[in-house]
Design a protein around this motif. Structure first.
Motif, PDB file in Angstrom:
ATOM      1  N   TYR A 221       0.823  -1.212   0.000  1.00  0.00           N
ATOM      2  CA  TYR A 221       0.000   0.000   0.000  1.00  0.00           C
ATOM      3  C   TYR A 221       0.859   1.265   0.000  1.00  0.00           C
ATOM      4  O   TYR A 221       0.490   2.275  -0.604  1.00  0.00           O
ATOM      5  CB  TYR A 221      -0.931   0.001   1.211  1.00  0.00           C
ATOM      6  N   ASN A 222       2.009   1.193   0.652  1.00  0.00           N
ATOM      7  CA  ASN A 222       2.881   2.363   0.689  1.00  0.00           C
ATOM      8  C   ASN A 222       3.336   2.753  -0.713  1.00  0.00           C
ATOM      9  O   ASN A 222       3.493   3.936  -1.033  1.00  0.00           O
ATOM     10  CB  ASN A 222       4.100   2.060   1.566  1.00  0.00           C
ATOM     11  N   GLY A 223       3.523   1.745  -1.572  1.00  0.00           N
ATOM     12  CA  GLY A 223       3.936   2.023  -2.945  1.00  0.00           C
ATOM     13  C   GLY A 223       2.788   2.300  -3.892  1.00  0.00           C
ATOM     14  O   GLY A 223       3.007   2.525  -5.087  1.00  0.00           O
ATOM     15  N   GLY A 224       1.543   2.242  -3.396  1.00  0.00           N
ATOM     16  CA  GLY A 224       0.390   2.516  -4.252  1.00  0.00           C
ATOM     17  C   GLY A 224      -0.113   1.310  -5.012  1.00  0.00           C
ATOM     18  O   GLY A 224      -0.949   1.441  -5.910  1.00  0.00           O
ATOM     19  N   GLY A 225       0.403   0.118  -4.669  1.00  0.00           N
ATOM     20  CA  GLY A 225      -0.074  -1.104  -5.304  1.00  0.00           C
ATOM     21  C   GLY A 225       0.454  -1.303  -6.705  1.00  0.00           C
ATOM     22  O   GLY A 225       1.430  -0.662  -7.127  1.00  0.00           O
ATOM     23  N   GLN A 226      -0.196  -2.169  -7.457  1.00  0.00           N
ATOM     24  CA  GLN A 226       0.210  -2.494  -8.817  1.00  0.00           C
ATOM     25  C   GLN A 226      -0.805  -1.926  -9.804  1.00  0.00           C
ATOM     26  O   GLN A 226      -1.977  -1.723  -9.470  1.00  0.00           O
ATOM     27  CB  GLN A 226       0.297  -4.023  -8.969  1.00  0.00           C
ATOM     28  N   ALA A 227      -0.351  -1.676 -11.006  1.00  0.00           N
ATOM     29  CA  ALA A 227      -1.238  -1.113 -12.023  1.00  0.00           C
ATOM     30  C   ALA A 227      -2.444  -2.018 -12.226  1.00  0.00           C
ATOM     31  O   ALA A 227      -2.296  -3.218 -12.455  1.00  0.00           O
ATOM     32  CB  ALA A 227      -0.478  -0.916 -13.325  1.00  0.00           C
ATOM     33  N   ASN A 228      -3.628  -1.445 -12.134  1.00  0.00           N
ATOM     34  CA  ASN A 228      -4.861  -2.227 -12.226  1.00  0.00           C
ATOM     35  C   ASN A 228      -5.987  -1.278 -12.629  1.00  0.00           C
ATOM     36  O   ASN A 228      -6.194  -0.252 -11.975  1.00  0.00           O
ATOM     37  CB  ASN A 228      -5.153  -2.872 -10.875  1.00  0.00           C
ATOM     38  N   PRO A 229      -6.727  -1.577 -13.697  1.00  0.00           N
ATOM     39  CA  PRO A 229      -7.762  -0.640 -14.165  1.00  0.00           C
ATOM     40  C   PRO A 229      -8.903  -0.432 -13.176  1.00  0.00           C
ATOM     41  O   PRO A 229      -9.603   0.580 -13.251  1.00  0.00           O
ATOM     42  CB  PRO A 229      -8.276  -1.301 -15.454  1.00  0.00           C
ATOM     43  N   ASN A 230      -9.093  -1.368 -12.249  1.00  0.00           N
ATOM     44  CA  ASN A 230     -10.191  -1.248 -11.290  1.00  0.00           C
ATOM     45  C   ASN A 230      -9.745  -0.838  -9.893  1.00  0.00           C
ATOM     46  O   ASN A 230     -10.518  -0.929  -8.935  1.00  0.00           O
ATOM     47  CB  ASN A 230     -10.950  -2.575 -11.193  1.00  0.00           C
ATOM     48  N   THR A 231      -8.502  -0.377  -9.773  1.00  0.00           N
ATOM     49  CA  THR A 231      -7.988  -0.001  -8.461  1.00  0.00           C
ATOM     50  C   THR A 231      -8.889   1.027  -7.784  1.00  0.00           C
ATOM     51  O   THR A 231      -9.304   2.010  -8.390  1.00  0.00           O
ATOM     52  CB  THR A 231      -6.569   0.580  -8.582  1.00  0.00           C
ATOM     53  N   ASP A 232      -9.173   0.776  -6.502  1.00  0.00           N
ATOM     54  CA  ASP A 232      -9.973   1.711  -5.721  1.00  0.00           C
ATOM     55  C   ASP A 232      -9.235   3.047  -5.622  1.00  0.00           C
ATOM     56  O   ASP A 232      -8.020   3.076  -5.396  1.00  0.00           O
ATOM     57  CB  ASP A 232     -10.202   1.143  -4.315  1.00  0.00           C
ATOM     58  N   PRO A 233      -9.932   4.166  -5.799  1.00  0.00           N
ATOM     59  CA  PRO A 233      -9.263   5.472  -5.736  1.00  0.00           C
ATOM     60  C   PRO A 233      -8.633   5.775  -4.385  1.00  0.00           C
ATOM     61  O   PRO A 233      -7.783   6.670  -4.283  1.00  0.00           O
ATOM     62  CB  PRO A 233     -10.394   6.468  -6.050  1.00  0.00           C
ATOM     63  N   LEU A 234      -9.024   5.021  -3.338  1.00  0.00           N
ATOM     64  CA  LEU A 234      -8.417   5.232  -2.027  1.00  0.00           C
ATOM     65  C   LEU A 234      -6.976   4.716  -1.982  1.00  0.00           C
ATOM     66  O   LEU A 234      -6.200   5.113  -1.113  1.00  0.00           O
ATOM     67  CB  LEU A 234      -9.236   4.525  -0.947  1.00  0.00           C
ATOM     68  N   VAL A 235      -6.621   3.825  -2.902  1.00  0.00           N
ATOM     69  CA  VAL A 235      -5.267   3.268  -2.925  1.00  0.00           C
ATOM     70  C   VAL A 235      -4.353   4.227  -3.675  1.00  0.00           C
ATOM     71  O   VAL A 235      -4.549   4.497  -4.851  1.00  0.00           O
ATOM     72  CB  VAL A 235      -5.238   1.881  -3.580  1.00  0.00           C
ATOM     73  N   ARG A 236      -3.338   4.726  -2.983  1.00  0.00           N
ATOM     74  CA  ARG A 236      -2.409   5.703  -3.555  1.00  0.00           C
ATOM     75  C   ARG A 236      -1.075   5.570  -2.824  1.00  0.00           C
ATOM     76  O   ARG A 236      -1.029   5.040  -1.706  1.00  0.00           O
ATOM     77  CB  ARG A 236      -2.949   7.116  -3.369  1.00  0.00           C
ATOM     78  N   PRO A 237       0.025   6.031  -3.420  1.00  0.00           N
ATOM     79  CA  PRO A 237       1.305   5.995  -2.701  1.00  0.00           C
ATOM     80  C   PRO A 237       1.222   6.798  -1.404  1.00  0.00           C
ATOM     81  O   PRO A 237       0.672   7.902  -1.370  1.00  0.00           O
ATOM     82  CB  PRO A 237       2.279   6.636  -3.694  1.00  0.00           C
ATOM     83  N   LEU A 238       1.753   6.230  -0.324  1.00  0.00           N
ATOM     84  CA  LEU A 238       1.628   6.864   0.988  1.00  0.00           C
ATOM     85  C   LEU A 238       2.858   7.670   1.382  1.00  0.00           C
ATOM     86  O   LEU A 238       2.764   8.579   2.196  1.00  0.00           O
ATOM     87  CB  LEU A 238       1.358   5.797   2.049  1.00  0.00           C
ATOM     88  N   GLY A 239       4.007   7.294   0.864  1.00  0.00           N
ATOM     89  CA  GLY A 239       5.217   8.037   1.205  1.00  0.00           C
ATOM     90  C   GLY A 239       5.696   7.821   2.626  1.00  0.00           C
ATOM     91  O   GLY A 239       6.318   8.718   3.213  1.00  0.00           O
ATOM     92  N   LEU A 240       5.453   6.650   3.194  1.00  0.00           N
ATOM     93  CA  LEU A 240       5.891   6.373   4.560  1.00  0.00           C
ATOM     94  C   LEU A 240       7.377   6.034   4.585  1.00  0.00           C
ATOM     95  O   LEU A 240       7.895   5.374   3.685  1.00  0.00           O
ATOM     96  CB  LEU A 240       5.101   5.200   5.147  1.00  0.00           C
ATOM     97  N   THR A 241       8.062   6.470   5.624  1.00  0.00           N
ATOM     98  CA  THR A 241       9.454   6.096   5.823  1.00  0.00           C
ATOM     99  C   THR A 241       9.525   4.665   6.351  1.00  0.00           C
ATOM    100  O   THR A 241       8.515   4.084   6.761  1.00  0.00           O
ATOM    101  CB  THR A 241      10.125   7.030   6.837  1.00  0.00           C
ATOM    102  N   ASP A 242      10.737   4.092   6.369  1.00  0.00           N
ATOM    103  CA  ASP A 242      10.905   2.739   6.897  1.00  0.00           C
ATOM    104  C   ASP A 242      10.439   2.663   8.356  1.00  0.00           C
ATOM    105  O   ASP A 242       9.818   1.675   8.768  1.00  0.00           O
ATOM    106  CB  ASP A 242      12.366   2.308   6.805  1.00  0.00           C
TER     107      ASP A 242
END
Length: 327
Positions: free
Chosen positions: A276-297
């Protein structure tokens, strides 16, 4: 049926009689008017849940895929049924399942009674036809209990009502998070508190994982690649927009239920959070809530620590959640 499984059946039936004699109604989740819980019905359902009697090879019980020590999952990426056959999905947790309104990963069952019929008749699970189930029960040592409890010979309705009654007793809200919410300021570590802040703020996990069971009971596409050619909710709806959507799983007891996702694609909680931190994988039906989070380690570590705090460690040792005790 092997001698071992015949012996197990006899032992469970003997334990059932003892359990019924001293039974008292345990805590249960919500139940339908048509199936009010009783101590006897729960005890019968518990015995049936742990007995491999109702499977084609006599080796698969409900508890085969729903083990108490794993919060009623099985630890496999996908579950293994009769004769070693495997399905396409991971066994979901049954803890607090009475509070869920859409069962199965595709949400196809609205009740525990209806849900119970699916695995029993699925070729890759118990692999029995309805008439076989009834025949086995009527020839079993459980038959007198069915007649005493339900007033009739064993049938599918009584079977599913008994199993569902036991499953509704699988209630647990005693994790470190619960104790923290109740006022114990020391129940969570500093890392877990930071992770909780991320969960409810910048990471926005709460949109899908909300409520007392950390699930909105709705279908979402979480930007995962299609796995095992499983199209999710689209299996029922037939809609292209539902391809890859699955019902949000609970996060309760998540530390006990690895691997994760609908087919066990991810082995660790850290892997899930990184997805989820990376925004998942390319997918045409991805929920708009899924996005890159930018979290540190460190923030990923803190979020994982919070997720682990949603687990009640006593589930694995709770005798009421296990098989009937052998007298």
């Amino acid at each position: 049926m092997t001698c071992l499984h015949k012996k197990l059946t006899l032992m469970l039936c003997a334990a059932l009689g003892s359990a019924l004699a001293a039974a008292s109604l345990p805590q249960t989740g919500p139940y339908p008017e048509a199936n009010p819980p009783t101590p006897e019905k729960i005890a019968l359902g518990r015995a049936l849940f742990f007995d491999p009697l109702l499977s084609e090879d006599g080796k698969v019980a409900c508890a085969t895929c729903h083990r108490p020590d794993r919060a009623f999952t099985d630890g496999g990426a996908v579950s293994t049924g009769a004769f070693g056959r495997t399905g396409k999905r991971s066994a979901p947790s049954l803890i607090n399942v009475a509070y869920r309104t859409r069962l199965f990963w595709h949400g196809g069952s609205p009740s525990l009674e209806l849900q119970a019929l699916g695995p029993l008749s699925d070729h890759n699970e118990h692999a029995l036809q309805p008439e076989q189930i009834v025949e086995i029960l009527r020839a079993s040592r459980y038959a007198p209990e069915f007649k005493r409890i339900f007033g009739r010979e064993p049938d599918l309705t009584a079977l599913t009502q008994a199993i569902a009654s036991f499953e509704r007793t699988l209630v647990s809200y005693d994790s470190p998070f619960d104790r923290y919410q109740s006022g114990d300021a020391h129940a969570l570590t500093a890392s877990q508190v930071r992770g909780m802040d991320l969960f409810y703020d910048r990471a926005e996990c709460f949109h899908c994982h909300n409520g007392n069971n950390f699930s909105d009971n709705l279908p979402h596409n979480n930007a995962s690649e299609l796995f095992n050619e499983d199209i999710g909710v689209a299996q029922l709806s037939g809609q292209d927009a539902d391809v890859g959507k699955f019902i949000t799983p609970t996060l309760r007891n998540i530390a006990l239920t690895a691997p994760y996702m609908h087919a066990g694609q991810m082995k660790t909680l850290r892997e899930v959070v990184q997805h989820y931190n990376g925004g998942g994988q390319a997918n045409p039906n991805t929920d708009p809530l899924v996005r890159p989070l930018g979290l540190t380690d460190q923030e990923v570590t803190d979020l994982v620590a919070f997720l682990e705090a949603l687990t009640d460690p006593t589930i694995a040792t709770n005798k009421a959640f296990g098989p009937p005790e052998i007298p």
